[in-house]
Design a protein around this motif. Structure first.
Motif, PDB file in Angstrom:
ATOM      1  N   LEU A 196     -70.867  80.373 -21.211  1.00  0.00           N
ATOM      2  CA  LEU A 196     -70.441  81.754 -20.972  1.00  0.00           C
ATOM      3  C   LEU A 196     -69.526  82.239 -22.094  1.00  0.00           C
ATOM      4  O   LEU A 196     -69.643  83.380 -22.567  1.00  0.00           O
ATOM      5  CB  LEU A 196     -69.728  81.855 -19.624  1.00  0.00           C
ATOM      6  N   LYS A 197     -68.621  81.374 -22.517  1.00  0.00           N
ATOM      7  CA  LYS A 197     -67.687  81.731 -23.586  1.00  0.00           C
ATOM      8  C   LYS A 197     -68.425  82.150 -24.851  1.00  0.00           C
ATOM      9  O   LYS A 197     -68.012  83.081 -25.544  1.00  0.00           O
ATOM     10  CB  LYS A 197     -66.773  80.540 -23.877  1.00  0.00           C
ATOM     11  N   PHE A 198     -69.528  81.467 -25.138  1.00  0.00           N
ATOM     12  CA  PHE A 198     -70.284  81.752 -26.361  1.00  0.00           C
ATOM     13  C   PHE A 198     -71.454  82.701 -26.122  1.00  0.00           C
ATOM     14  O   PHE A 198     -72.344  82.809 -26.967  1.00  0.00           O
ATOM     15  CB  PHE A 198     -70.796  80.444 -26.979  1.00  0.00           C
ATOM     16  N   SER A 199     -71.442  83.399 -24.994  1.00  0.00           N
ATOM     17  CA  SER A 199     -72.555  84.309 -24.691  1.00  0.00           C
ATOM     18  C   SER A 199     -72.100  85.754 -24.556  1.00  0.00           C
ATOM     19  O   SER A 199     -72.802  86.577 -23.979  1.00  0.00           O
ATOM     20  CB  SER A 199     -73.252  83.865 -23.391  1.00  0.00           C
ATOM     21  N   ARG A 200     -70.917  86.073 -25.084  1.00  0.00           N
ATOM     22  CA  ARG A 200     -70.397  87.438 -24.955  1.00  0.00           C
ATOM     23  C   ARG A 200     -71.217  88.440 -25.748  1.00  0.00           C
ATOM     24  O   ARG A 200     -71.165  89.636 -25.483  1.00  0.00           O
ATOM     25  CB  ARG A 200     -68.933  87.481 -25.399  1.00  0.00           C
ATOM     26  N   GLU A 236     -76.215  87.722 -30.111  1.00  0.00           N
ATOM     27  CA  GLU A 236     -76.333  86.909 -31.325  1.00  0.00           C
ATOM     28  C   GLU A 236     -75.599  85.580 -31.180  1.00  0.00           C
ATOM     29  O   GLU A 236     -76.093  84.525 -31.590  1.00  0.00           O
ATOM     30  CB  GLU A 236     -75.762  87.685 -32.529  1.00  0.00           C
ATOM     31  N   ARG A 237     -74.419  85.643 -30.587  1.00  0.00           N
ATOM     32  CA  ARG A 237     -73.632  84.421 -30.433  1.00  0.00           C
ATOM     33  C   ARG A 237     -74.298  83.477 -29.437  1.00  0.00           C
ATOM     34  O   ARG A 237     -74.286  82.256 -29.627  1.00  0.00           O
ATOM     35  CB  ARG A 237     -72.220  84.785 -29.968  1.00  0.00           C
ATOM     36  N   ALA A 238     -74.883  84.041 -28.380  1.00  0.00           N
ATOM     37  CA  ALA A 238     -75.569  83.210 -27.386  1.00  0.00           C
ATOM     38  C   ALA A 238     -76.766  82.506 -28.010  1.00  0.00           C
ATOM     39  O   ALA A 238     -76.995  81.309 -27.781  1.00  0.00           O
ATOM     40  CB  ALA A 238     -76.015  84.072 -26.212  1.00  0.00           C
ATOM     41  N   GLU A 239     -77.548  83.238 -28.805  1.00  0.00           N
ATOM     42  CA  GLU A 239     -78.720  82.641 -29.458  1.00  0.00           C
ATOM     43  C   GLU A 239     -78.301  81.506 -30.390  1.00  0.00           C
ATOM     44  O   GLU A 239     -78.945  80.445 -30.433  1.00  0.00           O
ATOM     45  CB  GLU A 239     -79.476  83.712 -30.232  1.00  0.00           C
ATOM     46  N   LYS A 240     -77.218  81.724 -31.117  1.00  0.00           N
ATOM     47  CA  LYS A 240     -76.730  80.690 -32.039  1.00  0.00           C
ATOM     48  C   LYS A 240     -76.277  79.456 -31.271  1.00  0.00           C
ATOM     49  O   LYS A 240     -76.544  78.314 -31.683  1.00  0.00           O
ATOM     50  CB  LYS A 240     -75.583  81.241 -32.881  1.00  0.00           C
ATOM     51  N   PHE A 263     -78.550  79.644  -7.145  1.00  0.00           N
ATOM     52  CA  PHE A 263     -78.293  78.595  -8.122  1.00  0.00           C
ATOM     53  C   PHE A 263     -79.593  78.054  -8.713  1.00  0.00           C
ATOM     54  O   PHE A 263     -79.707  77.889  -9.929  1.00  0.00           O
ATOM     55  CB  PHE A 263     -77.501  77.454  -7.479  1.00  0.00           C
ATOM     56  N   ARG A 264     -80.569  77.794  -7.864  1.00  0.00           N
ATOM     57  CA  ARG A 264     -81.830  77.230  -8.366  1.00  0.00           C
ATOM     58  C   ARG A 264     -82.580  78.241  -9.240  1.00  0.00           C
ATOM     59  O   ARG A 264     -83.159  77.875 -10.263  1.00  0.00           O
ATOM     60  CB  ARG A 264     -82.699  76.774  -7.197  1.00  0.00           C
ATOM     61  N   ASP A 265     -82.563  79.514  -8.851  1.00  0.00           N
ATOM     62  CA  ASP A 265     -83.243  80.539  -9.651  1.00  0.00           C
ATOM     63  C   ASP A 265     -82.552  80.749 -10.995  1.00  0.00           C
ATOM     64  O   ASP A 265     -83.193  81.180 -11.965  1.00  0.00           O
ATOM     65  CB  ASP A 265     -83.268  81.872  -8.893  1.00  0.00           C
ATOM     66  N   ALA A 266     -81.259  80.451 -11.037  1.00  0.00           N
ATOM     67  CA  ALA A 266     -80.507  80.646 -12.277  1.00  0.00           C
ATOM     68  C   ALA A 266     -81.067  79.800 -13.411  1.00  0.00           C
ATOM     69  O   ALA A 266     -81.044  80.215 -14.575  1.00  0.00           O
ATOM     70  CB  ALA A 266     -79.035  80.315 -12.056  1.00  0.00           C
ATOM     71  N   LYS A 267     -81.581  78.649 -13.098  1.00  0.00           N
ATOM     72  CA  LYS A 267     -82.128  77.763 -14.130  1.00  0.00           C
ATOM     73  C   LYS A 267     -83.243  78.461 -14.895  1.00  0.00           C
ATOM     74  O   LYS A 267     -83.255  78.456 -16.139  1.00  0.00           O
ATOM     75  CB  LYS A 267     -82.660  76.474 -13.487  1.00  0.00           C
ATOM     76  N   GLU A 268     -84.172  79.079 -14.189  1.00  0.00           N
ATOM     77  CA  GLU A 268     -85.297  79.752 -14.846  1.00  0.00           C
ATOM     78  C   GLU A 268     -84.815  80.937 -15.684  1.00  0.00           C
ATOM     79  O   GLU A 268     -85.319  81.165 -16.788  1.00  0.00           O
ATOM     80  CB  GLU A 268     -86.294  80.240 -13.792  1.00  0.00           C
ATOM     81  N   ILE A 269     -83.845  81.683 -15.179  1.00  0.00           N
ATOM     82  CA  ILE A 269     -83.325  82.840 -15.912  1.00  0.00           C
ATOM     83  C   ILE A 269     -82.638  82.402 -17.201  1.00  0.00           C
ATOM     84  O   ILE A 269     -82.834  83.001 -18.265  1.00  0.00           O
ATOM     85  CB  ILE A 269     -82.347  83.637 -15.016  1.00  0.00           C
ATOM     86  N   LEU A 270     -81.854  81.336 -17.109  1.00  0.00           N
ATOM     87  CA  LEU A 270     -81.172  80.834 -18.301  1.00  0.00           C
ATOM     88  C   LEU A 270     -82.169  80.272 -19.302  1.00  0.00           C
ATOM     89  O   LEU A 270     -82.025  80.455 -20.520  1.00  0.00           O
ATOM     90  CB  LEU A 270     -80.149  79.753 -17.915  1.00  0.00           C
ATOM     91  N   ARG A 292     -85.729  83.839 -25.689  1.00  0.00           N
ATOM     92  CA  ARG A 292     -84.847  84.910 -26.145  1.00  0.00           C
ATOM     93  C   ARG A 292     -85.141  86.238 -25.457  1.00  0.00           C
ATOM     94  O   ARG A 292     -85.046  87.307 -26.051  1.00  0.00           O
ATOM     95  CB  ARG A 292     -84.928  85.080 -27.670  1.00  0.00           C
ATOM     96  N   GLU A 293     -85.506  86.179 -24.179  1.00  0.00           N
ATOM     97  CA  GLU A 293     -85.835  87.379 -23.419  1.00  0.00           C
ATOM     98  C   GLU A 293     -84.748  87.682 -22.368  1.00  0.00           C
ATOM     99  O   GLU A 293     -84.094  86.783 -21.854  1.00  0.00           O
ATOM    100  CB  GLU A 293     -87.185  87.214 -22.709  1.00  0.00           C
ATOM    101  N   GLU A 294     -84.599  88.966 -22.064  1.00  0.00           N
ATOM    102  CA  GLU A 294     -83.771  89.445 -20.957  1.00  0.00           C
ATOM    103  C   GLU A 294     -82.322  88.944 -21.062  1.00  0.00           C
ATOM    104  O   GLU A 294     -81.782  88.332 -20.143  1.00  0.00           O
ATOM    105  CB  GLU A 294     -84.381  89.041 -19.613  1.00  0.00           C
ATOM    106  N   TYR A 295     -81.672  89.264 -22.172  1.00  0.00           N
ATOM    107  CA  TYR A 295     -80.287  88.826 -22.387  1.00  0.00           C
ATOM    108  C   TYR A 295     -79.354  89.343 -21.300  1.00  0.00           C
ATOM    109  O   TYR A 295     -78.520  88.597 -20.783  1.00  0.00           O
ATOM    110  CB  TYR A 295     -79.789  89.277 -23.758  1.00  0.00           C
ATOM    111  N   SER A 296     -79.447  90.623 -20.958  1.00  0.00           N
ATOM    112  CA  SER A 296     -78.505  91.196 -19.982  1.00  0.00           C
ATOM    113  C   SER A 296     -78.642  90.524 -18.620  1.00  0.00           C
ATOM    114  O   SER A 296     -77.641  90.274 -17.935  1.00  0.00           O
ATOM    115  CB  SER A 296     -78.709  92.706 -19.859  1.00  0.00           C
ATOM    116  N   ILE A 297     -79.886  90.209 -18.216  1.00  0.00           N
ATOM    117  CA  ILE A 297     -80.105  89.518 -16.939  1.00  0.00           C
ATOM    118  C   ILE A 297     -79.533  88.103 -17.018  1.00  0.00           C
ATOM    119  O   ILE A 297     -78.872  87.615 -16.093  1.00  0.00           O
ATOM    120  CB  ILE A 297     -81.603  89.473 -16.588  1.00  0.00           C
ATOM    121  N   TYR A 298     -79.769  87.461 -18.144  1.00  0.00           N
ATOM    122  CA  TYR A 298     -79.234  86.117 -18.382  1.00  0.00           C
ATOM    123  C   TYR A 298     -77.718  86.111 -18.297  1.00  0.00           C
ATOM    124  O   TYR A 298     -77.115  85.286 -17.585  1.00  0.00           O
ATOM    125  CB  TYR A 298     -79.685  85.626 -19.763  1.00  0.00           C
TER     126      TYR A 298
END
Length: 559
Positions: free
Chosen positions: A193-197, A200-204, A236-243, A250-256
């Motif tokens: 989360l810290k690196f996903s603000r 670009e930072r999240a992808e890196k 919680f289980r659905d979160a895995k697929e979204i992440l 690299r899809e749906e950053y805002s949802i992620y």
């Protein structure tokens, strides 16, 4: 004259001890320091002192120190203390182990009953953010000493979805441990989360930490051993697929980001509730307008220290001292409390040291480090000493130049981007003065502190020295990072004081230290009140004529 037997608690590298030793009146018989490199540095620079590398919270001071060394006259030290803030969303812990160390410092005073003590700490020690929770282990003492208590509100969450998730666990408060996520998984999610603000930072981060994140997903089904309801289990289980969708495609950053944020906030709330339970703290839960708040009884560090030292029979005074007033070439403000046994103080007000230098006469960065300018700084922490004579320099330089061997003149290695930043910055400028092209490696450059990539000004005192390697402080005129020795000079350590350990540890030891000149000023002030003549005079060392080493400090006195 018999010297005063003294112990230094949470001693670090030994800056405070060095200041006391310079007076010639204190015999440091033991020091307690848990960090191995700091303990090594202390031992190497304080010959004959027994350095106990132990957890201060577990030491019986009476048995470990008094039984072995005899009666302790003076206790000095600076226990770490970290304040609490609801705004710090990355900090899940409510109860800092560091805060508890203040209580163990007081326990040492209680067990050893010295004639006087010195407590050094952060200047905000007596602010409202420094507090303890009332729990089953301290409630009797709180009541006995009459320590004022206050209801503290701690935010668990402030968003509808998160609140709804957390509310589901309330019927199962007795079984919270069952529902906690595994520690390693929780830690990685917080870091993610810290690196996903930003996208670009999240992808890196996903790219750089591919192996760690792959393992997180492989272990996902085992991170929780149980769920408190189906809603949270499905979330919680659905979160895995979204992440994974964002991480791999690299899809749906805002949802992620929204899912990750809610996931971490829920887990953080569970951790905080568990911590309250584990520490036997009574609390109530308040739900209003989608916000969930925990309310618990607390008491401030200030009130605890005031009441406790009074009960132990000490007259005290306290103030915020600026190290620059005592010859240290930096503006470093620290909280200092001096306590003297009532029968020795004999009704006289306990004093704090008076400023020796006026602001216009402060020592500067130039005074401290200019003589090192022509010496090449190594990038090897094990670099051999450099032999150098002080041809000319300030009174401060002469004072710190107690031998012609320069150790620790070691700087951090820097890459090409860092070097370009160095070249672009003038004295007094920092990261925010760089053009946008030199800020691209920072995802949120506007949130960078003003102390990052700071080029020091030669003819001013520096700001507060911390770990200048992490802050990337720059030499005033050379395009390189400040060396360990230069940082140590800014802390008023003499050439003869050598730091040990890894490069980062040495930088950290310097930043954590009490400046020896400030320590000397405090020691001389204490000696005067004990009617003992100091063998040193800091005012004379700094070339200043003075008639007193203490004052009322009406402006700085802390009520």
């Amino acid at each position: 004259m018999k010297k005063l037997n003294t112990i230094d608690l949470f001693a670090g590298a030994g800056g405070l001890s060095l200041g006391f030793v310079r007076t010639g009146c204190f015999n440091i018989i033991a020091a307690v320091e848990y960090d191995r490199y700091a303990a090594q540095t202390y031992a190497e620079n304080h010959e004959g002192v027994d350095v106990l590398r132990e957890d201060a919270s577990k030491i019986s001071f009476k048995e470990k120190i008094e039984t072995k060394y005899g009666k302790v006259d003076i206790v000095i030290g600076g226990p770490p203390c970290q304040g609490f803030s609801n705004a710090n969303r990355q900090k899940s812990n409510l109860i800092s182990g560091n805060n508890q160390l203040v209580q163990h410092y007081v326990r040492a005073i209680e067990e050893l009953d010295p004639i006087a003590f010195v407590l050094e700490n952060v200047k905000t020690l007596e602010s409202k953010k420094h507090f303890f929770f009332v729990d089953s282990s301290n409630i009797d003492e709180v009541n006995q000493l009459g320590i004022p208590t206050k209801k503290e509100k701690i935010n668990l969450c402030g968003e509808n979805e998160t609140a709804a998730m957390i509310a589901g666990v309330f019927p199962y408060m007795a079984d919270l441990d069952l529902y906690r996520i595994k520690k390693e998984g929780y830690s990685l999610l917080c870091t993610l989360l810290k690196f996903s603000r930003t996208r670009e930072r999240a992808e890196k981060y996903f790219k750089d930490q591919e192996k760690r994140i792959d393992k997180l997903f492989k272990d996902w089904e085992h991170l929780h051993s149980a769920f408190w309801n189906e809603q949270w289990e499905h979330f919680f289980r659905d979160a895995k697929e979204i992440l994974q969708r964002f991480g791999f495609e690299r899809e749906e950053y805002s949802i992620y980001f929204d899912r990750l944020k809610t996931l971490v906030e829920v887990e953080q709330a569970i951790e905080r509730l568990s911590e309250l339970n584990e520490n036997h703290i009574d609390f109530e839960i308040q739900v209003s307008d989608s916000r969930i708040t925990v309310i618990a009884d607390t008491f401030t560090v200030k009130d605890y220290l005031d009441c406790k030292f009074k009960a132990l029979g000490y007259d005290c005074n306290k103030a915020i001292l600026n190290a620059a007033d005592f010859g240290v070439p930096q503006t470093r403000e620290r909280f200092i409390r001096i306590g003297i046994k009532k029968e020795i103080a004999n009704g006289k007000e306990v004093k704090l040291p008076s400023p020796i230098l006026k602001e216009n006469d402060y020592n500067t960065v130039r005074d401290a480090i200019e003589d090192l300018e022509e010496l090449d700084a190594s990038i090897d922490a094990e670099a051999p000493p450099i032999h150098a004579l002080l041809k000319e320099g300030s009174k401060l330089a002469a004072l710190l130049y107690d031998e012609d061997i320069i150790c620790n003149h070691v700087a951090t290695d820097t890459g090409e981007v860092a070097k370009k930043r160095f070249e672009a910055l003038a004295q007094g400028e920092n990261f925010h003065n760089l053009n946008k092209a030199l800020k691209t490696t920072y995802s949120l450059p506007e949130r960078t502190q003003n102390t990052i990539y700071l080029r020091l000004q030669y003819d001013e005192p520096s700001g507060t020295v911390m770990n200048v390697r992490k802050s990337m402080w720059i030499h005033p005129i050379l395009n390189r990072a400040l060396s360990i020795r230069e940082a140590a000079r800014l802390q008023s350590f003499p050439n003869s004081f050598v730091f040990h350990g890894s490069k980062n540890s040495q930088y950290q030891q310097v930043g954590n230290a009490v400046p020896p000149l400030l320590g000397q000023a405090i020691a001389e002030c204490l000696l005067e009140q004990l009617e003992i003549k100091s063998a040193s005079s800091l005012a004379n060392d700094l070339g200043v004529a003075t008639t007193s080493t203490h004052m009322e400090r009406e402006d700085d006195h802390i009520a």
